[in-house]
Structure formats: C-alpha cells, structure tokens
Scaffold this active site. Structure first.
Site, PDB file in Angstrom:
ATOM      1  N   ASP A  81       0.841  -1.034  -0.071  1.00  0.00           N
ATOM      2  CA  ASP A  81      -0.011  -0.047   0.109  1.00  0.00           C
ATOM      3  C   ASP A  81       0.768   1.282   0.040  1.00  0.00           C
ATOM      4  O   ASP A  81       1.562   1.519   0.901  1.00  0.00           O
ATOM      5  CB  ASP A  81      -1.027   0.092   1.087  1.00  0.00           C
ATOM      6  CG  ASP A  81      -1.688   1.204   1.264  1.00  0.00           C
ATOM      7  OD1 ASP A  81      -2.824   1.122   0.853  1.00  0.00           O
ATOM      8  OD2 ASP A  81      -1.493   2.199   1.783  1.00  0.00           O
ATOM      9  N   LYS A 117      -2.571   5.763  -4.326  1.00  0.00           N
ATOM     10  CA  LYS A 117      -3.720   6.812  -4.117  1.00  0.00           C
ATOM     11  C   LYS A 117      -3.356   8.104  -4.805  1.00  0.00           C
ATOM     12  O   LYS A 117      -2.250   8.610  -4.902  1.00  0.00           O
ATOM     13  CB  LYS A 117      -3.604   7.029  -2.596  1.00  0.00           C
ATOM     14  CG  LYS A 117      -3.720   5.693  -1.706  1.00  0.00           C
ATOM     15  CD  LYS A 117      -3.842   5.897  -0.323  1.00  0.00           C
ATOM     16  CE  LYS A 117      -3.485   4.850   0.534  1.00  0.00           C
ATOM     17  NZ  LYS A 117      -1.956   4.597   0.910  1.00  0.00           N
ATOM     18  N   HIS A 174      -7.470   9.512  -2.264  1.00  0.00           N
ATOM     19  CA  HIS A 174      -6.856   9.537  -0.880  1.00  0.00           C
ATOM     20  C   HIS A 174      -7.620  10.113   0.227  1.00  0.00           C
ATOM     21  O   HIS A 174      -7.622   9.669   1.329  1.00  0.00           O
ATOM     22  CB  HIS A 174      -5.406  10.314  -0.982  1.00  0.00           C
ATOM     23  CG  HIS A 174      -4.223   9.743   0.242  1.00  0.00           C
ATOM     24  ND1 HIS A 174      -2.951   9.752  -0.022  1.00  0.00           N
ATOM     25  CD2 HIS A 174      -4.584   9.274   1.312  1.00  0.00           C
ATOM     26  CE1 HIS A 174      -2.528   9.331   0.995  1.00  0.00           C
ATOM     27  NE2 HIS A 174      -3.168   9.078   1.870  1.00  0.00           N
ATOM     28  N   LEU A 213      -2.194  -0.378  14.052  1.00  0.00           N
ATOM     29  CA  LEU A 213      -1.492  -0.750  15.515  1.00  0.00           C
ATOM     30  C   LEU A 213      -1.527   0.743  16.209  1.00  0.00           C
ATOM     31  O   LEU A 213      -0.870   0.846  17.058  1.00  0.00           O
ATOM     32  CB  LEU A 213       0.307  -1.029  15.165  1.00  0.00           C
ATOM     33  CG  LEU A 213       0.258  -2.355  14.170  1.00  0.00           C
ATOM     34  CD1 LEU A 213       1.685  -2.508  13.848  1.00  0.00           C
ATOM     35  CD2 LEU A 213      -0.251  -3.564  14.964  1.00  0.00           C
ATOM     36  N   ILE A 273      -3.126  -3.105   7.025  1.00  0.00           N
ATOM     37  CA  ILE A 273      -1.850  -2.798   6.240  1.00  0.00           C
ATOM     38  C   ILE A 273      -0.622  -2.475   7.461  1.00  0.00           C
ATOM     39  O   ILE A 273      -0.214  -1.249   6.944  1.00  0.00           O
ATOM     40  CB  ILE A 273      -2.057  -1.563   5.036  1.00  0.00           C
ATOM     41  CG1 ILE A 273      -2.985  -0.501   5.668  1.00  0.00           C
ATOM     42  CG2 ILE A 273      -2.583  -2.548   3.931  1.00  0.00           C
ATOM     43  CD1 ILE A 273      -3.146   0.310   4.543  1.00  0.00           C
ATOM     44  N   LYS A 276       2.586  -1.328   9.010  1.00  0.00           N
ATOM     45  CA  LYS A 276       3.983  -0.817   8.375  1.00  0.00           C
ATOM     46  C   LYS A 276       5.068  -1.107   9.511  1.00  0.00           C
ATOM     47  O   LYS A 276       4.824  -0.973  10.599  1.00  0.00           O
ATOM     48  CB  LYS A 276       3.816   0.858   8.460  1.00  0.00           C
ATOM     49  CG  LYS A 276       5.051   1.457   7.842  1.00  0.00           C
ATOM     50  CD  LYS A 276       5.833   2.435   8.561  1.00  0.00           C
ATOM     51  CE  LYS A 276       6.812   2.920   8.322  1.00  0.00           C
ATOM     52  NZ  LYS A 276       7.490   4.246   8.659  1.00  0.00           N
ATOM     53  N   SER A 277       6.097  -1.385   8.683  1.00  0.00           N
ATOM     54  CA  SER A 277       7.345  -1.605   9.547  1.00  0.00           C
ATOM     55  C   SER A 277       8.412  -1.621   8.546  1.00  0.00           C
ATOM     56  O   SER A 277       8.130  -1.937   7.451  1.00  0.00           O
ATOM     57  CB  SER A 277       7.793  -2.962  10.340  1.00  0.00           C
ATOM     58  OG  SER A 277       8.566  -3.007  10.845  1.00  0.00           O
TER      59      SER A 277
HETATM   60  P1  NAD Z   1       0.699   1.351  11.987  1.00  0.00           P
HETATM   61  O1  NAD Z   1      -0.306   1.276  12.834  1.00  0.00           O
HETATM   62  O2  NAD Z   1       0.859   0.423  10.938  1.00  0.00           O
HETATM   63  O3  NAD Z   1       2.125   1.330  13.193  1.00  0.00           O
HETATM   64  C1  NAD Z   1       3.390   1.385  12.335  1.00  0.00           C
HETATM   65  C2  NAD Z   1       4.431   1.625  13.495  1.00  0.00           C
HETATM   66  O4  NAD Z   1       4.167   0.582  14.647  1.00  0.00           O
HETATM   67  C3  NAD Z   1       5.794   1.205  13.286  1.00  0.00           C
HETATM   68  O5  NAD Z   1       6.360   2.403  12.553  1.00  0.00           O
HETATM   69  C4  NAD Z   1       6.455   0.543  14.078  1.00  0.00           C
HETATM   70  O6  NAD Z   1       6.839   1.817  14.990  1.00  0.00           O
HETATM   71  C5  NAD Z   1       5.506   0.237  15.023  1.00  0.00           C
HETATM   72  N1  NAD Z   1       5.494  -1.398  14.707  1.00  0.00           N
HETATM   73  C6  NAD Z   1       5.136  -2.021  13.707  1.00  0.00           C
HETATM   74  N2  NAD Z   1       5.181  -3.519  13.703  1.00  0.00           N
HETATM   75  C7  NAD Z   1       5.635  -3.616  15.004  1.00  0.00           C
HETATM   76  C8  NAD Z   1       6.052  -4.758  15.787  1.00  0.00           C
HETATM   77  N3  NAD Z   1       5.673  -6.026  14.963  1.00  0.00           N
HETATM   78  N4  NAD Z   1       6.277  -4.566  17.116  1.00  0.00           N
HETATM   79  C9  NAD Z   1       6.386  -3.375  17.809  1.00  0.00           C
HETATM   80  N5  NAD Z   1       6.306  -2.324  16.830  1.00  0.00           N
HETATM   81  C10 NAD Z   1       5.835  -2.201  15.664  1.00  0.00           C
HETATM   82  O7  NAD Z   1       0.875   2.824  11.313  1.00  0.00           O
HETATM   83  P2  NAD Z   1       1.000   3.483  10.198  1.00  0.00           P
HETATM   84  O8  NAD Z   1       2.093   3.484   9.190  1.00  0.00           O
HETATM   85  O9  NAD Z   1       0.493   4.932  10.193  1.00  0.00           O
HETATM   86  O10 NAD Z   1      -0.395   2.847   9.288  1.00  0.00           O
HETATM   87  C11 NAD Z   1       0.041   1.788   8.324  1.00  0.00           C
HETATM   88  C12 NAD Z   1      -0.197   1.941   6.854  1.00  0.00           C
HETATM   89  O11 NAD Z   1      -1.445   2.770   6.456  1.00  0.00           O
HETATM   90  C13 NAD Z   1       0.820   3.295   6.515  1.00  0.00           C
HETATM   91  O12 NAD Z   1       2.169   2.659   6.123  1.00  0.00           O
HETATM   92  C14 NAD Z   1      -0.043   3.557   4.994  1.00  0.00           C
HETATM   93  O13 NAD Z   1       0.341   2.436   4.150  1.00  0.00           O
HETATM   94  C15 NAD Z   1      -1.416   3.488   5.443  1.00  0.00           C
HETATM   95  N6  NAD Z   1      -1.942   4.936   5.950  1.00  0.00           N
HETATM   96  C16 NAD Z   1      -3.065   5.301   4.948  1.00  0.00           C
HETATM   97  C17 NAD Z   1      -3.318   6.629   5.315  1.00  0.00           C
HETATM   98  C18 NAD Z   1      -4.616   7.305   4.533  1.00  0.00           C
HETATM   99  O14 NAD Z   1      -4.919   8.314   4.822  1.00  0.00           O
HETATM  100  N7  NAD Z   1      -4.963   6.323   3.850  1.00  0.00           N
HETATM  101  C19 NAD Z   1      -2.918   7.352   6.552  1.00  0.00           C
HETATM  102  C20 NAD Z   1      -2.001   6.719   7.327  1.00  0.00           C
HETATM  103  C21 NAD Z   1      -1.361   5.449   7.014  1.00  0.00           C
END
Ligand code: NAD
Length: 276
Positions: free
Chosen positions: A46, A76, A109, A191, A229, A231-232
């Site tokens: 994504d 997006k 988006h 998360l 989805i 992220k890490s």
């Molecule tokens: P998320 O909730 O996926 O959290 C990511 C964070 O959690 C990481 O940076 C890390 O600090 C921690 N983490 C991840 N795996 C872990 C693990 N196994 N153990 C401990 N900590 C861990 O946050 P995000 O990146 O904001 O959201 C995920 C995805 O959603 C984004 O990368 C993006 O692709 C999408 N997104 C879309 C929009 C939108 O407006 N459509 C907005 C925000 C995010």
C-alpha cells in the site's frame, strides 16, 4: 505457514487481507523493505503518490523475483490532483514511477470536501477502471455521506474505503455503512502507529496464544473482516506481522478488545474538516 486469506470485492477482484504499509518510507528504504516483505510472504503493498516512494516500491517489486501479476499494488491520488483531467495525468505519473502498466487498486486519498472535486475525480477513476488500467477503484478517508454522493451522481460504488481504524477507534458506524453497500473496510494505522502494542490487554492475549501483541492486534483486524496494512521497515517486525494466519482470537479476547473502543481518539485529521 498457513494459507494467507483474501477478501473479494464486489467487482470480482480479490485483495490479500494483510498487506505492507509504506508511509514515511523514502525510496531508498522502500525498495529493500518491499523485497523483504515479499520474501516473507506478503503479496500486497500500500503506497500513495504523496508518500514520494512509488519509485522505490516499484523497484522493490521488480527486483523481488515475484511476478508483477502476483503482487497486489495499491496507490492513491493526492488531493491537489483531484479533478477529471488532473486525475488522469496523475495516474500516468504514478504508473511511470511504479514502473507498471496497471494498478490493482487506485484510491482517492481524501475526500477533501472543501475542494469539492471528488465526484469529477471519481468519474476519471471510472474511466481508468473501464480501461482496465486500474483493476479496482476505491476511496480513502470518505465518510458515508461522501460515498453516498459518489454513488448517487455516478452509480458506481467504491470497492473499498481505507480509513483510520484500530482497537481504540473501531469506526463501527462506518463499518456498518460499508457493509450495507458491500464495500470492504481497510484499516490504516492498524497498530495505532505502534502506540497500542504496550497496552496490557494485548500482552495478556498474546501470552495465551503464544503470539506477540502486534500479531494479536493484526489478527483482531482480520477476525473483524478488515483488510489491514501494518507498517514496519524492520525485517524482524515485517516477518512477525505476517505470522498471523495460524491462530484466531476467541470470544473472551474479542470482548476484552471491544471494551477499548473510543478510549482513544483518532490520530489523524478528521476528513470532514481537513483542509489540505
Ligand atoms: P501502523 O499502525 O501500521 O504502525 C506502524 C508503527 O508501529 C511502526 O512504525 C513501528 O513503530 C510500530 N510497529 C510495527 N510493527 C511492530 C511490531 N511488530 N512490534 C512493535 N512495533 C511495531 O501505522 P501507519 O504506518 O500509520 O499505518 C499503516 C499504513 O497505513 C501506512 O504505512 C500507510 O500505508 C497507510 N496509511 C494510510 C493513510 C490514509 O490516509 N489512507 C494514513 C495513514 C496511514
């Protein structure tokens, strides 16, 4: 590894239920991150034009050794490209950066209601879908009222709405509105941007299942029928976040997590009032 699960859209296409989010991941990190994820079994990525990493994501897919057709790729359209002609131009740019000739899922988006261009934008999305260059078309951050407007003015229902959704912000009203229109719900910041992982409730459930708190939260999204989805960019976490197909939460776990709803607020802006 147990079989990974898919969600089928109302247009007949399917999306792997767990994908990799790549927000805040620059090109040079996105490429190896995507490769690591694909090696770990992910088949869904994504991204977005505004993440400025479509080049890196495309490179990661191309150098992964897995065929493009076996990867589900979402990007997006950013708000400043909304409008019919500008959407078509922005789509071409995304294709070029990603190095592909089609997108599996193209999303608006944000509704950006103050711009009042999302219906014209949606008309361009419909054309891209008819041409087969966007296999499926959907939205992100849309309130039910925004979706109703798309449907009443074009008759075409988005296949998915990607919204902020995590255990302390469960979005029950939106989920119910989507269900009525057969729209899939996708969770962003699943998360809570990592902040939820340390809540004791997830530690307790994780111990019971021999899993980690992050795996429990991802499994909660899956058991709720959501596309998720996480992220890490850390290889061990990318792998951990995908080892979620061999267990299920029980009723007690779900009841404990249900109690968290609305204990936290949304992290991101409210799409109704956001002015970017
Ligand atoms: P998320 O909730 O996926 O959290 C990511 C964070 O959690 C990481 O940076 C890390 O600090 C921690 N983490 C991840 N795996 C872990 C693990 N196994 N153990 C401990 N900590 C861990 O946050 P995000 O990146 O904001 O959201 C995920 C995805 O959603 C984004 O990368 C993006 O692709 C999408 N997104 C879309 C929009 C939108 O407006 N459509 C907005 C925000 C995010």
């Amino acid at each position: 590894m147990a079989q990974q699960s898919i969600i089928t859209f109302h247009d007949g296409h399917s999306i792997p239920q767990v994908g990799l989010g790549v927000w805040r991941t620059p090109d040079d990190i996105a490429a190896p991150t995507v490769r690591t994820a694909i090696e770990a079994g992910y088949r869904h990525v994504d991204t977005a034009a505004v993440y400025e990493n479509e080049d890196g994501v495309g490179e990661g897919i191309r150098t992964s050794g897995i065929d493009r057709k076996d990867i589900f790729l979402t990007t997006k359209l950013w708000n400043d490209s909304q409008g019919y002609d500008s959407t078509l131009r922005a789509f071409e740019k995304s294709l070029r950066r990603l190095g592909t000739d089609y997108i599996d899922l193209y999303l608006i988006h944000w509704p950006a209601p103050t711009r009042n261009r999302f219906v014209d934008t949606w008309k361009a999305f419909i054309k891209l879908k008819e041409e087969g260059r966007a296999r499926s078309i959907g939205v992100s951050n849309f309130y039910p009222e925004h979706i109703d407007r798309l449907v009443s003015e074009t008759g075409v229902v988005p296949v998915i709405n990607q919204i902020e959704l995590h255990p302390d912000f469960q979005q029950k009203v939106a989920q119910e509105a989507h269900r009525k229109l057969s729209i899939a719900t996708q969770s962003w910041s699943p998360l809570g941007q990592g902040k939820l992982i340390d809540l004791p409730v997830f530690g307790e459930i994780a111990r019971k299942h021999g899993k980690t708190p992050a795996q429990v939260i991802i499994r909660w999204h899956m058991d709720s029928g959501l596309v998720v989805i996480p992220k890490s960019i850390t290889p061990s976490r990318i792998e951990e976040n995908f080892k979620v197909f061999d267990f299920k939460l029980d009723d007690d776990d779900r009841a404990s997590i249900a109690k968290l709803d609305n204990h936290g607020a949304r992290i991101g802006p409210d799409p109704k009032t956001a002015t970017f």
